[in-house]
Design an enzyme around this catalytic site. Structure first.
Site, PDB file in Angstrom:
ATOM      1  CB  ALA A  43      62.476  19.685  57.089  1.00 37.46           C
ATOM      2  CD  GLU A  44      65.277  15.269  56.156  1.00 34.65           C
ATOM      3  OE1 GLU A  44      65.785  14.872  55.285  1.00 34.65           O
ATOM      4  OE2 GLU A  44      65.630  15.522  57.064  1.00 34.65           O
ATOM      5  CB  THR A  45      63.304  15.811  49.046  1.00 31.55           C
ATOM      6  OG1 THR A  45      62.973  17.195  49.274  1.00 31.55           O
ATOM      7  CG2 THR A  45      62.728  15.246  48.040  1.00 31.55           C
ATOM      8  CB  ILE A  66      69.992  12.887  57.037  1.00 35.71           C
ATOM      9  CG1 ILE A  66      68.665  12.540  56.785  1.00 35.71           C
ATOM     10  CG2 ILE A  66      70.275  14.236  57.165  1.00 35.71           C
ATOM     11  CD1 ILE A  66      67.542  13.033  57.706  1.00 35.71           C
TER      12      ILE A  66
END
Length: 258
Positions: A43-45, A66
């Site tokens: 979902a996020e790095t 984001i």
């Protein structure tokens, strides 16, 4: 570069939300960071560069950069405080959302984030059909917060992700209700960012905390995100800021070769 994966907001491995954490000596190109995030397919790095005693921090989904991410911030602080910054119990990150502080209190990591109180809006047309449930109210912040009847409705929700993509003016859709074993529960969907359902979302609680604090007349609350992996968040409404706390577990240590 050194690369870690930490399960954030997790009491044990394979719970919470896995976050990629990349430690850089200096910034690399945006395209390369986006490619790494797509390759990681989390979902996020998070990407970090040390600047004096603090760190610069950026977050990428598989599709885009984001402005704020909670679980990857918690994961970054957890990694640093358990590797290169073992002597620290506080780390300051500089981000697109300003300075973000994370403090360690035993096994818990407490993030100081901006409050994003939502404003009521009319229920968007076709949203009930996309979610497949009755909607009690909708509220706008960066995300669209959707109030549902109860915890069971949130838990068993089976949205139509293709229909949800039509609500592109919002980064994500947060569904929430008052909890039974916690003060409130939620789930989070961001299909236009390459995240059909996010396991545990710290940034959505920047909106959920002031929303529920006002409704429950409480400043300190416990929240659960009812994804398949699940997660627990310890929340505090501080007015212009919110505190979001949780634990983390280290899953992976490795290197990325460019």
């Amino acid at each position: 570069m050194k690369y870690y994966v930490a399960d954030a907001f997790a009491e044990e491995l394979f719970k919470g939300n896995p976050a990629g954490v990349c430690l850089l000596d200096q910034w690399i190109s945006d395209n390369t960071m986006q490619s790494i995030a797509a390759e990681n397919n989390l979902a996020e790095t998070a990407f970090l560069v040390k600047n004096g005693e603090d760190y610069e921090l950026r977050w990428f989904t598989p599709e885009c950069e984001i402005d704020l991410c909670g679980h990857a911030t918690l994961g970054s602080a957890f990694v640093l405080m358990n590797t290169s910054e073992k002597d620290k119990d506080k780390i300051v990150f500089h981000s697109k959302s300003g300075a973000l502080t994370v403090k360690r209190n035993r096994e818990q990591y407490i993030m100081d984030f901006p409050s994003r109180k939502p404003a009521p809006v009319e229920i968007p047309e076709n949203l009930a059909a996309a979610l497949g449930v009755e909607i009690l109210g909708t509220y706008r912040s960066r995300d669209l917060l959707v109030l549902l009847k109860d915890e069971e409705t949130v838990k068993h929700l089976a949205p139509d992700f293709e229909r949800l993509k039509a609500f592109e003016s919002y980064f994500g859709i947060v569904v929430t209700a008052q909890g039974t074993g916690s003060d409130f529960v939620s789930r989070y969907f961001a299909p236009n960012a390459g995240i059909p359902e996010d396991p545990v979302t710290g940034s959505s609680h920047c909106t959920l905390i002031p929303f529920w604090s006002e409704r429950l007349i409480r400043t300190e609350m416990t929240a659960k995100q009812l994804s398949k992996r699940g997660g627990i968040l310890y929340c505090k409404d501080c007015g212009e800021r919110v505190e979001i706390g949780g634990k983390a577990k280290l899953y992976l240590t490795g290197e990325i070769n460019l």
